[in-house]
Design a protein around this motif. Structure first.
Motif, mmCIF file in Angstrom:
data_model
loop_
_atom_site.group_PDB
_atom_site.id
_atom_site.type_symbol
_atom_site.label_atom_id
_atom_site.label_comp_id
_atom_site.label_asym_id
_atom_site.label_seq_id
_atom_site.Cartn_x
_atom_site.Cartn_y
_atom_site.Cartn_z
ATOM 1 N N VAL A 1 0.860 -1.184 0.000
ATOM 2 C CA VAL A 1 0.000 0.000 0.000
ATOM 3 C C VAL A 1 0.897 1.234 0.000
ATOM 4 O O VAL A 1 1.857 1.313 0.768
ATOM 5 C CB VAL A 1 -0.936 0.002 1.233
ATOM 6 C CG1 VAL A 1 -1.792 1.260 1.246
ATOM 7 C CG2 VAL A 1 -1.805 -1.251 1.231
ATOM 8 N N ILE A 2 0.589 2.175 -0.890
ATOM 9 C CA ILE A 2 1.371 3.412 -0.978
ATOM 10 C C ILE A 2 0.444 4.611 -0.837
ATOM 11 O O ILE A 2 -0.757 4.512 -1.086
ATOM 12 C CB ILE A 2 2.133 3.514 -2.316
ATOM 13 C CG1 ILE A 2 1.146 3.555 -3.484
ATOM 14 C CG2 ILE A 2 3.113 2.366 -2.476
ATOM 15 C CD1 ILE A 2 1.731 4.078 -4.761
ATOM 16 N N ALA A 3 1.016 5.718 -0.469
ATOM 17 C CA ALA A 3 0.252 6.971 -0.405
ATOM 18 C C ALA A 3 0.057 7.497 -1.827
ATOM 19 O O ALA A 3 0.894 7.264 -2.714
ATOM 20 C CB ALA A 3 1.005 8.001 0.431
ATOM 21 N N ASN B 1 3.858 8.392 -8.581
ATOM 22 C CA ASN B 1 4.862 8.495 -9.646
ATOM 23 C C ASN B 1 6.071 7.609 -9.351
ATOM 24 O O ASN B 1 6.596 6.935 -10.245
ATOM 25 C CB ASN B 1 5.286 9.945 -9.865
ATOM 26 C CG ASN B 1 4.182 10.764 -10.490
ATOM 27 O OD1 ASN B 1 3.314 10.248 -11.184
ATOM 28 N ND2 ASN B 1 4.198 12.060 -10.225
ATOM 29 N N GLU B 2 6.508 7.613 -8.109
ATOM 30 C CA GLU B 2 7.620 6.741 -7.715
ATOM 31 C C GLU B 2 7.222 5.268 -7.868
ATOM 32 O O GLU B 2 8.009 4.452 -8.344
ATOM 33 C CB GLU B 2 8.018 7.010 -6.264
ATOM 34 C CG GLU B 2 9.127 6.108 -5.774
ATOM 35 C CD GLU B 2 9.418 6.291 -4.290
ATOM 36 O OE1 GLU B 2 10.039 5.381 -3.726
ATOM 37 O OE2 GLU B 2 9.010 7.316 -3.702
ATOM 38 N N ALA B 3 5.993 4.933 -7.494
ATOM 39 C CA ALA B 3 5.519 3.557 -7.629
ATOM 40 C C ALA B 3 5.489 3.137 -9.092
ATOM 41 O O ALA B 3 5.879 2.014 -9.433
ATOM 42 C CB ALA B 3 4.135 3.418 -7.000
ATOM 43 N N TRP B 4 5.047 4.029 -9.967
ATOM 44 C CA TRP B 4 5.012 3.692 -11.397
ATOM 45 C C TRP B 4 6.421 3.467 -11.927
ATOM 46 O O TRP B 4 6.649 2.540 -12.714
ATOM 47 C CB TRP B 4 4.294 4.772 -12.195
ATOM 48 C CG TRP B 4 4.217 4.375 -13.643
ATOM 49 C CD1 TRP B 4 4.863 4.938 -14.695
ATOM 50 C CD2 TRP B 4 3.469 3.286 -14.176
ATOM 51 N NE1 TRP B 4 4.565 4.268 -15.852
ATOM 52 C CE2 TRP B 4 3.713 3.249 -15.563
ATOM 53 C CE3 TRP B 4 2.622 2.330 -13.621
ATOM 54 C CZ2 TRP B 4 3.126 2.287 -16.395
ATOM 55 C CZ3 TRP B 4 2.047 1.375 -14.459
ATOM 56 C CH2 TRP B 4 2.305 1.368 -15.825
ATOM 57 N N ASP B 5 7.364 4.271 -11.501
ATOM 58 C CA ASP B 5 8.767 4.062 -11.896
ATOM 59 C C ASP B 5 9.236 2.680 -11.456
ATOM 60 O O ASP B 5 9.947 1.985 -12.197
ATOM 61 C CB ASP B 5 9.677 5.140 -11.300
ATOM 62 C CG ASP B 5 9.470 6.513 -11.923
ATOM 63 O OD1 ASP B 5 8.896 6.580 -13.038
ATOM 64 O OD2 ASP B 5 9.876 7.511 -11.286
ATOM 65 N N ARG B 6 8.846 2.261 -10.266
ATOM 66 C CA ARG B 6 9.227 0.935 -9.770
ATOM 67 C C ARG B 6 8.581 -0.162 -10.603
ATOM 68 O O ARG B 6 9.212 -1.187 -10.884
ATOM 69 C CB ARG B 6 8.839 0.785 -8.299
ATOM 70 C CG ARG B 6 9.718 1.631 -7.374
ATOM 71 C CD ARG B 6 9.311 1.495 -5.928
ATOM 72 N NE ARG B 6 9.358 0.099 -5.504
ATOM 73 C CZ ARG B 6 8.630 -0.374 -4.489
ATOM 74 N NH1 ARG B 6 7.810 0.403 -3.808
ATOM 75 N NH2 ARG B 6 8.719 -1.657 -4.161
#
Length: 128
Positions: A111-113, A118-123
């Protein structure tokens, strides 16, 4: 990819092979009755068809943006089949959920904020 080997083994995989390693295709030749391809990128289909046993089937549910050539003779060997399927509707989704519940297949969730999207999409793009 080998970078996901530890995760795969931790989630219960008995074996782990990376298709980026050419030896994998020799080791696994004619081993599978069924391959479900979820990749939406071009593949060397003949290479994957060679992993199928007698009467094996390769089912593609991933759809690459460009057509993929099929070498028909790679299907003739060992009476292999190539099939496709779209994502199912509500009844198929329920069937899948019931199967997962029966076999204790559970997701690995992070779960992310919303601010970290954007950081999650990069990952995701890095397969992290």
């Amino acid at each position: 990819s080998l970078s996901k080997k530890d995760d795969g083994l931790a989630m219960g995989a008995r074996d782990y092979f990376a298709t980026s390693d050419p030896a994998t295709f020799e080791t696994l030749a004619r081993r599978f009755d069924l391959i479900i391809n979820t990749v939406s990128a071009p593949l060397d289909l003949a290479q994957y068809f060679d992993l199928l046993a007698l009467n094996g089937t390769f089912v593609s549910v991933g759809a690459p943006p460009e057509p993929m050539p099929v070498q028909v003779f790679s299907l003739f060997t060992n009476r292999r089949s190539f099939a496709g399927s779209t994502i199912g509707g509500i009844p198929e989704t329920q069937e899948m959920l019931d199967f997962c519940a029966e076999h204790d297949v559970v997701p690995d969730v992070e779960v992310i904020a919303a601010a970290a999207v954007n950081e999650a999409w990069d990952r995701v793009e890095r397969s992290d």
